[in-house]
Write an enzyme that holds these catalytic residues in place. Structure first.
Site, PDB file in Angstrom:
ATOM      1  N   ARG A   1       2.839 -52.705  48.770  1.00 25.37           N
ATOM      2  CA  ARG A   1       2.383 -51.593  49.518  1.00 25.37           C
ATOM      3  C   ARG A   1       2.165 -51.996  50.865  1.00 25.37           C
ATOM      4  NH1 ARG A   1      -2.405 -50.245  49.338  1.00 25.37           N
ATOM      5  NH2 ARG A   1      -2.699 -50.583  46.857  1.00 25.37           N
TER       6      ARG A   1
ATOM      7  N   TYR B   1       9.221 -27.622  62.673  1.00 28.04           N
ATOM      8  CA  TYR B   1       9.578 -27.751  61.383  1.00 28.04           C
ATOM      9  C   TYR B   1       8.800 -26.830  60.422  1.00 28.04           C
ATOM     10  CZ  TYR B   1      11.074 -29.901  57.065  1.00 28.04           C
ATOM     11  OH  TYR B   1      11.403 -30.099  55.634  1.00 28.04           O
TER      12      TYR B   1
ATOM     13  N   ASP C   1       8.184 -35.330  67.288  1.00 27.18           N
ATOM     14  CA  ASP C   1       9.071 -35.276  66.211  1.00 27.18           C
ATOM     15  C   ASP C   1      10.480 -35.464  66.800  1.00 27.18           C
ATOM     16  OD1 ASP C   1      10.807 -34.770  64.306  1.00 27.18           O
ATOM     17  OD2 ASP C   1       9.797 -33.396  63.150  1.00 27.18           O
TER      18      ASP C   1
ATOM     19  N   LYS D   1      17.208 -37.201  57.678  1.00 23.65           N
ATOM     20  CA  LYS D   1      18.249 -36.738  58.619  1.00 23.65           C
ATOM     21  C   LYS D   1      19.122 -37.624  59.092  1.00 23.65           C
ATOM     22  CE  LYS D   1      15.646 -33.441  56.987  1.00 23.65           C
ATOM     23  NZ  LYS D   1      14.351 -32.639  57.554  1.00 23.65           N
TER      24      LYS D   1
HETATM   25  C1  LIG Z   1      13.245 -32.589  57.361  1.00 20.68           C
HETATM   26  C2  LIG Z   1      12.093 -32.574  58.467  1.00 20.68           C
HETATM   27  C3  LIG Z   1      10.868 -33.063  58.466  1.00 20.68           C
HETATM   28  C4  LIG Z   1      10.254 -33.410  57.217  1.00 20.68           C
HETATM   29  O1  LIG Z   1      10.904 -34.683  56.781  1.00 20.68           O
HETATM   30  P1  LIG Z   1      10.947 -34.974  55.173  1.00 20.68           P
HETATM   31  O2  LIG Z   1      11.804 -36.229  55.046  1.00 20.68           O
HETATM   32  O3  LIG Z   1      11.757 -33.853  54.500  1.00 20.68           O
HETATM   33  O4  LIG Z   1       9.550 -35.037  54.611  1.00 20.68           O
HETATM   34  C5  LIG Z   1      10.141 -32.957  59.659  1.00 20.68           C
HETATM   35  N1  LIG Z   1      10.541 -32.613  60.755  1.00 20.68           N
HETATM   36  C6  LIG Z   1      11.897 -32.136  60.925  1.00 20.68           C
HETATM   37  C7  LIG Z   1      12.395 -31.826  62.471  1.00 20.68           C
HETATM   38  C8  LIG Z   1      12.675 -32.157  60.194  1.00 20.68           C
HETATM   39  O5  LIG Z   1      14.003 -31.802  60.029  1.00 20.68           O
END
Ligand SMILES: *Cc1c(COP(=O)(O)O)cnc(C)c1O
Length: 384
Positions: free
Chosen positions: A46, A98, A170, A195
């Site tokens: 961890r 998001y 983000d 993504k």
């Molecule tokens: C998918 C996404 C998230 C969340 O990520 P996860 O891997 O699904 O937990 C946060 N911000 C954006 C812009 C996303 O597309």
């Protein structure tokens, strides 16, 4: 070295024991210590893992940072940032964030008496008015989701820093290929590595990247104490995905640009939201802030109603009906019923997420095949 060279070589030097050009996946959960009370580089899975460390080294480098932490999901990474705050403090987030971040802020974080305000990040005056003496964190996303709004990151960061507010961006949609927020002054970059970083719809992961060691140490403390680390197999998949990140993102952008132009010329389409179109309100800013492309995400509104948008999203064959984004295969969704269903309907309308809005994650298929698929699906749903 240039981006695509670093994507292949940083964090993946050959295995010293065997000469293997791809480093092994380290699965051990615990490590022998040199002596009682003495610690080596790794002690417990961890707290640290060599496969995860290599991935973190690559992500940090590509984002222009010094430190990265890999998480079990993007939301785990976002949650870790929120745990820097104490009760009574305040977060300001962009209105076009998001859906899962919206839910985390409004349904989980607020239980700790941390207040959340959403603000336009296009209107700097409104943004500044949303700051209070308790504001500790500004959360930005550009391009926004699902309206592809473009935020002037450097300007918002500068404003927040004047108020001593930490800024996290983000960067999931833009990826470091197109935008590197740390170079624009951001304190933290967050990724849903699920993504574009992974890029193949086969792994869930997240990351935080920083330049400042003290901030990294605070985030590492939270991550180690709460435990949402990325496993070694998923770390390996992300390391593999990163090697082709630049090639994929450039091609996603080219194909999305081609589809956006065809949709914009189509009489059945009311509005196309793609920063690569000169008609997009953020186009000039995006040209400055995004490096040689506008990304693979695009939204459009049909002429018609909720049902025509629903039917279109359900009638494509190559575009698969699914949330998520950023992978080789193209996806289609209706935000009102899918990715942004957790929004309060009034808030959704207020933010411009209409019932006829359709969001595309443009994959790496041929642009003509994708267009033919969209064209027949729209034809089934919208009279002209
Ligand atoms: C998918 C996404 C998230 C969340 O990520 P996860 O891997 O699904 O937990 C946060 N911000 C954006 C812009 C996303 O597309």
């Amino acid at each position: 070295m240039k981006f695509r060279t670093r994507a292949i070589h940083v964090g993946s030097d050959r295995d010293a024991a065997t000469g293997a050009v791809v480093p092994p996946i380290h699965v051990a959960s615990t490590y022998v210590q040199p002596g009682a009370g003495e610690w080596g580089e790794f002690d417990y899975g961890r707290s640290g893992n060599p496969t995860r460390s290599r991935l973190q080294e690559t992500i940090a480098d590509l984002e222009g940072g010094n430190h990265a932490l890999a998480f079990a999901s993007g939301m785990a990474a976002t949650h870790c940032v929120s745990m820097l705050l104490n009760s009574g403090e305040h977060i300001v987030a962009g209105a076009d964030i998001y859906g899962g971040t919206y839910r985390l802020l409004h349904k989980i974080i607020d239980r700790s008496q941390i207040r959340v305000t959403l603000s336009s990040t296009q209107d700097l005056e409104q943004l500044e008015q949303s700051f209070t003496p308790q504001t500790r964190l500004l959360w930005l996303e550009s391009p926004g989701n699902p309206l592809l709004s473009i935020t002037d990151l450097a300007a918002c960061i500068e404003l927040a820093h004047r108020h001593n507010i930490l800024v996290a961006v983000d960067n999931t949609f833009a990826t470091p290929v197109l935008t590197r927020p740390l170079e624009l002054g951001a304190d933290i970059v967050m990724h849903s590595a699920t993504k574009y970083l992974g890029g193949h719809s086969d792994v869930i992961g997240g990351a935080l990247v920083t330049r400042d060691k003290a901030l990294h140490d605070r985030l590492y403390f939270v991550q180690n104490a709460t435990g949402a680390v990325l496993g070694p197999f998923d770390s390996f998949l992300l390391s593999r995905g990163l090697k082709t990140l630049e090639l994929r993102v450039r091609e996603h952008s080219r194909t999305a640009q081609g589809l956006a132009e065809r949709l914009a010329a189509d009489p059945r389409v009311a509005r196309v939201l793609y920063p690569g179109l000169p008609t997009h309100p953020g186009h000039e800013l995006a040209k400055r802030q995004m490096d040689g492309g506008f990304g693979g995400m695009l939204s459009f509104e049909l002429k018609g109603d909720y049902q025509s948008a629903k039917r279109t999203a359900e009638s494509t064959h190559l575009f698969q009906l699914a949330v998520s984004l950023g992978a080789v295969e193209s996806l289609i969704e209706q935000p009102a019923s899918m990715s942004h269903a957790s929004y309060d309907p009034a808030a959704r309308q207020a933010h411009g997420i209409t019932d006829t809005l359709i969001r595309l994650s443009v994959g790496l298929e041929d642009v003509d095949d994708l267009w033919n698929d969209l064209d027949q699906a729209i034809g089934k749903s919208v009279e002209c």
